[in-house]
Write an enzyme that holds these catalytic residues in place. Sequence first.
Site, short mmCIF file in Angstrom:
data_model
loop_
_atom_site.label_atom_id
_atom_site.label_comp_id
_atom_site.label_asym_id
_atom_site.label_seq_id
_atom_site.Cartn_x
_atom_site.Cartn_y
_atom_site.Cartn_z
N GLY A 46 29.89 43.58 43.61
CA GLY A 46 29.70 44.56 42.55
C GLY A 46 29.32 43.90 41.24
O GLY A 46 29.58 42.72 41.03
N GLN A 51 28.18 42.83 32.39
CA GLN A 51 28.09 41.46 32.94
C GLN A 51 26.68 40.89 32.80
O GLN A 51 26.49 39.68 32.94
CB GLN A 51 28.50 41.44 34.41
CG GLN A 51 29.99 41.67 34.63
CD GLN A 51 30.33 41.57 36.10
OE1 GLN A 51 30.16 42.54 36.83
NE2 GLN A 51 30.76 40.41 36.54
N CYS A 89 35.45 37.30 40.73
CA CYS A 89 34.53 38.00 39.83
C CYS A 89 33.35 37.07 39.54
O CYS A 89 33.55 35.88 39.31
CB CYS A 89 35.26 38.34 38.53
SG CYS A 89 34.22 39.15 37.31
N LEU A 90 32.15 37.63 39.53
CA LEU A 90 30.96 36.82 39.24
C LEU A 90 31.01 36.22 37.84
O LEU A 90 30.37 35.21 37.58
CB LEU A 90 29.69 37.68 39.39
CG LEU A 90 29.36 38.13 40.81
CD1 LEU A 90 28.25 39.16 40.80
CD2 LEU A 90 29.00 36.94 41.69
N HIS A 131 37.67 47.38 40.21
CA HIS A 131 37.28 46.15 39.51
C HIS A 131 36.12 46.43 38.54
O HIS A 131 36.14 45.99 37.39
CB HIS A 131 36.88 45.11 40.57
CG HIS A 131 36.41 43.80 40.01
ND1 HIS A 131 37.18 42.66 40.08
CD2 HIS A 131 35.26 43.45 39.37
CE1 HIS A 131 36.51 41.66 39.50
NE2 HIS A 131 35.34 42.11 39.07
N GLU A 132 35.12 47.18 39.02
CA GLU A 132 33.93 47.43 38.19
C GLU A 132 34.23 48.39 37.04
O GLU A 132 33.72 48.21 35.93
CB GLU A 132 32.76 47.93 39.04
CG GLU A 132 32.31 46.98 40.15
CD GLU A 132 32.10 45.54 39.69
OE1 GLU A 132 31.68 45.31 38.54
OE2 GLU A 132 32.37 44.63 40.49
N HIS A 135 35.71 46.50 34.33
CA HIS A 135 34.71 45.79 33.52
C HIS A 135 34.20 46.69 32.40
O HIS A 135 34.02 46.24 31.26
CB HIS A 135 33.51 45.38 34.38
CG HIS A 135 33.64 44.03 35.02
ND1 HIS A 135 33.82 42.88 34.29
CD2 HIS A 135 33.58 43.64 36.32
CE1 HIS A 135 33.87 41.84 35.12
NE2 HIS A 135 33.74 42.28 36.36
NI NI Z 1 33.77 41.20 38.16
#
Ligand code: NI
Length: 159
Positions: A46, A51, A89-90, A131-132, A135
């Site tokens: 995701g 991000q 997480c990216l 999670h998203e 963000h």
């Molecule tokens: Ni993330």
Amino acid sequence: MAVLKIRTNPDPVLRKKSVKVTSIDESVRRLIDNMIETLRESSGVGLAANQVGAPLRIVVIQIPEEELLVLVNPEIVETTGERTVVEGCLSIPGYQAEICRAETVKVKAKGRNGKLIRRKASDLLAQAIQHEVDHLNGVLYIDYLDDMSQLVKTDSGPD
Ligand code: NI
């Protein structure tokens, strides 16, 4: 389409509360398409718009073998249960940790075409949605840890 640079912690854009999308116009659709391309090039499931530096309430989720999900202005309207999950997480490359998430969520959002989406999710999809949406509110999963020593290094390479 273009692959965008993924911002990493502690970039301040990750801590900004993202704003609602008022109209899904050409520039928003271009951003969504670039987010999809960026997610495909990454190892994640995701991606939230902040991000990639755009503080708008948009997320894209791609669970392996499942349909791509684009959520504009997503709202989690109901949750049930809780479970312990391993999360990464990216924007925090090379680490993961165990945290607690709701077991199921109901989410309401608009799709890329502006149509209303209502979706009940469980398992990895429910985790990814939580999670998203976090963000979009400037929250990272590490915020749920009591101590940064709970972070575990992964061997995900140069990512
Ligand atoms: Ni993330």
